[in-house]
Design a protein around this motif. Structure first.
Motif, PDB file in Angstrom:
ATOM      1  N   VAL A   1     -36.377  41.782  38.072  1.00  0.00           N
ATOM      2  CA  VAL A   1     -35.515  42.239  37.092  1.00  0.00           C
ATOM      3  C   VAL A   1     -34.645  40.947  36.507  1.00  0.00           C
ATOM      4  O   VAL A   1     -34.813  40.666  35.136  1.00  0.00           O
ATOM      5  CB  VAL A   1     -34.399  43.419  37.347  1.00  0.00           C
ATOM      6  CG1 VAL A   1     -33.406  43.506  35.886  1.00  0.00           C
ATOM      7  CG2 VAL A   1     -35.211  44.472  37.631  1.00  0.00           C
ATOM      8  N   ILE A   2     -34.274  40.208  37.052  1.00  0.00           N
ATOM      9  CA  ILE A   2     -33.726  38.786  36.789  1.00  0.00           C
ATOM     10  C   ILE A   2     -34.542  38.191  35.824  1.00  0.00           C
ATOM     11  O   ILE A   2     -34.334  37.400  35.121  1.00  0.00           O
ATOM     12  CB  ILE A   2     -32.944  38.107  37.733  1.00  0.00           C
ATOM     13  CG1 ILE A   2     -31.673  38.945  38.211  1.00  0.00           C
ATOM     14  CG2 ILE A   2     -32.632  36.780  37.463  1.00  0.00           C
ATOM     15  CD1 ILE A   2     -31.008  38.574  39.733  1.00  0.00           C
ATOM     16  N   ASP A   3     -35.864  37.805  36.536  1.00  0.00           N
ATOM     17  CA  ASP A   3     -36.853  37.225  36.131  1.00  0.00           C
ATOM     18  C   ASP A   3     -37.259  37.548  34.586  1.00  0.00           C
ATOM     19  O   ASP A   3     -37.793  36.903  33.812  1.00  0.00           O
ATOM     20  CB  ASP A   3     -38.111  36.976  36.996  1.00  0.00           C
ATOM     21  CG  ASP A   3     -37.730  35.986  38.424  1.00  0.00           C
ATOM     22  OD1 ASP A   3     -36.790  35.321  38.103  1.00  0.00           O
ATOM     23  OD2 ASP A   3     -38.485  36.084  39.233  1.00  0.00           O
ATOM     24  N   GLN A   4     -37.253  38.647  34.751  1.00  0.00           N
ATOM     25  CA  GLN A   4     -37.795  39.409  33.388  1.00  0.00           C
ATOM     26  C   GLN A   4     -36.842  39.344  32.582  1.00  0.00           C
ATOM     27  O   GLN A   4     -37.013  39.189  30.773  1.00  0.00           O
ATOM     28  CB  GLN A   4     -38.155  40.965  33.599  1.00  0.00           C
ATOM     29  CG  GLN A   4     -39.208  41.097  34.509  1.00  0.00           C
ATOM     30  CD  GLN A   4     -39.638  42.617  34.761  1.00  0.00           C
ATOM     31  OE1 GLN A   4     -38.641  43.426  34.780  1.00  0.00           O
ATOM     32  NE2 GLN A   4     -40.837  42.731  35.348  1.00  0.00           N
ATOM     33  N   LEU A   5     -35.481  39.412  32.665  1.00  0.00           N
ATOM     34  CA  LEU A   5     -34.452  39.462  31.704  1.00  0.00           C
ATOM     35  C   LEU A   5     -34.118  37.741  31.315  1.00  0.00           C
ATOM     36  O   LEU A   5     -33.658  37.917  30.143  1.00  0.00           O
ATOM     37  CB  LEU A   5     -33.036  40.071  32.312  1.00  0.00           C
ATOM     38  CG  LEU A   5     -32.956  41.539  32.407  1.00  0.00           C
ATOM     39  CD1 LEU A   5     -31.865  41.891  33.218  1.00  0.00           C
ATOM     40  CD2 LEU A   5     -33.193  42.134  31.311  1.00  0.00           C
ATOM     41  N   GLN A   6     -34.258  36.967  32.142  1.00  0.00           N
ATOM     42  CA  GLN A   6     -33.862  35.421  31.454  1.00  0.00           C
ATOM     43  C   GLN A   6     -34.377  35.078  30.211  1.00  0.00           C
ATOM     44  O   GLN A   6     -33.781  34.616  29.500  1.00  0.00           O
ATOM     45  CB  GLN A   6     -34.145  34.691  32.773  1.00  0.00           C
ATOM     46  CG  GLN A   6     -33.045  34.628  33.788  1.00  0.00           C
ATOM     47  CD  GLN A   6     -33.216  33.937  34.964  1.00  0.00           C
ATOM     48  OE1 GLN A   6     -34.391  33.389  35.247  1.00  0.00           O
ATOM     49  NE2 GLN A   6     -32.305  33.325  35.528  1.00  0.00           N
TER      50      GLN A   6
ATOM     51  N   ILE B   1     -32.908  37.116  27.284  1.00  0.00           N
ATOM     52  CA  ILE B   1     -31.658  36.578  27.195  1.00  0.00           C
ATOM     53  C   ILE B   1     -31.456  35.288  26.348  1.00  0.00           C
ATOM     54  O   ILE B   1     -30.663  35.002  25.432  1.00  0.00           O
ATOM     55  CB  ILE B   1     -30.509  36.602  28.264  1.00  0.00           C
ATOM     56  CG1 ILE B   1     -30.554  38.131  29.191  1.00  0.00           C
ATOM     57  CG2 ILE B   1     -29.254  36.184  28.092  1.00  0.00           C
ATOM     58  CD1 ILE B   1     -29.758  38.260  30.345  1.00  0.00           C
ATOM     59  N   SER B   2     -32.326  34.401  26.801  1.00  0.00           N
ATOM     60  CA  SER B   2     -32.447  33.107  26.263  1.00  0.00           C
ATOM     61  C   SER B   2     -32.966  32.968  24.858  1.00  0.00           C
ATOM     62  O   SER B   2     -33.063  32.090  24.184  1.00  0.00           O
ATOM     63  CB  SER B   2     -32.862  32.146  27.146  1.00  0.00           C
ATOM     64  OG  SER B   2     -34.352  32.332  27.405  1.00  0.00           O
ATOM     65  N   GLY B   3     -33.551  34.373  24.567  1.00  0.00           N
ATOM     66  CA  GLY B   3     -34.467  34.210  23.285  1.00  0.00           C
ATOM     67  C   GLY B   3     -35.868  33.461  23.406  1.00  0.00           C
ATOM     68  O   GLY B   3     -36.484  33.258  22.237  1.00  0.00           O
ATOM     69  N   SER B   4     -36.368  33.338  24.735  1.00  0.00           N
ATOM     70  CA  SER B   4     -37.713  32.495  24.706  1.00  0.00           C
ATOM     71  C   SER B   4     -38.900  33.356  25.227  1.00  0.00           C
ATOM     72  O   SER B   4     -39.679  32.893  25.607  1.00  0.00           O
ATOM     73  CB  SER B   4     -37.513  31.467  25.628  1.00  0.00           C
ATOM     74  OG  SER B   4     -36.981  31.778  26.841  1.00  0.00           O
ATOM     75  N   TYR B   5     -38.578  34.761  24.753  1.00  0.00           N
ATOM     76  CA  TYR B   5     -39.854  35.598  25.117  1.00  0.00           C
ATOM     77  C   TYR B   5     -40.700  35.594  24.228  1.00  0.00           C
ATOM     78  O   TYR B   5     -40.849  35.273  23.099  1.00  0.00           O
ATOM     79  CB  TYR B   5     -39.213  37.241  25.510  1.00  0.00           C
ATOM     80  CG  TYR B   5     -38.560  37.733  24.282  1.00  0.00           C
ATOM     81  CD1 TYR B   5     -39.152  38.524  23.432  1.00  0.00           C
ATOM     82  CD2 TYR B   5     -37.257  37.161  23.993  1.00  0.00           C
ATOM     83  CE1 TYR B   5     -38.454  39.193  22.187  1.00  0.00           C
ATOM     84  CE2 TYR B   5     -36.375  37.980  22.904  1.00  0.00           C
ATOM     85  CZ  TYR B   5     -37.103  38.875  21.904  1.00  0.00           C
ATOM     86  OH  TYR B   5     -36.354  39.147  21.124  1.00  0.00           O
TER      87      TYR B   5
END
Length: 85
Positions: free
Chosen positions: A73-78, A81-85
């Protein structure tokens, strides 16, 4: 009363073992097993498939599964959250 070194030589397992066994089926979730183990204060949980013992999970197994899921979950959210998706 158990307390000295010699007590263990004379104490029968039946005198100190749990007689009410807490168990789960293979259809329980990790979260359900964690809750059951916490409420019953047990470190090991037999898992049954029907009437057959399928295996045993420990509190360590449960904690490792939770940590693994949280890491995903953390790997998917980072990136989100940082806007680099």
């Amino acid at each position: 009363m158990i307390g000295s070194e010699n007590d263990t030589e004379n104490t029968m397992v039946r005198e100190i073992m749990s007689t009410e066994v807490t168990a789960a089926t293979e259809k329980r979730t990790v979260e359900e097993c964690m809750t059951l183990m916490t409420r019953r204060r047990v470190r090991h949980l037999p898992v049954f498939e029907g009437d057959e013992l399928a295996g045993m999970v420990s509190i360590g197994d449960i904690v490792n599964a939770v940590i693994h899921d949280q890491a995903i979950v953390i790997d998917q959210l980072q990136p989100y959250i940082s806007g680099s998706y």
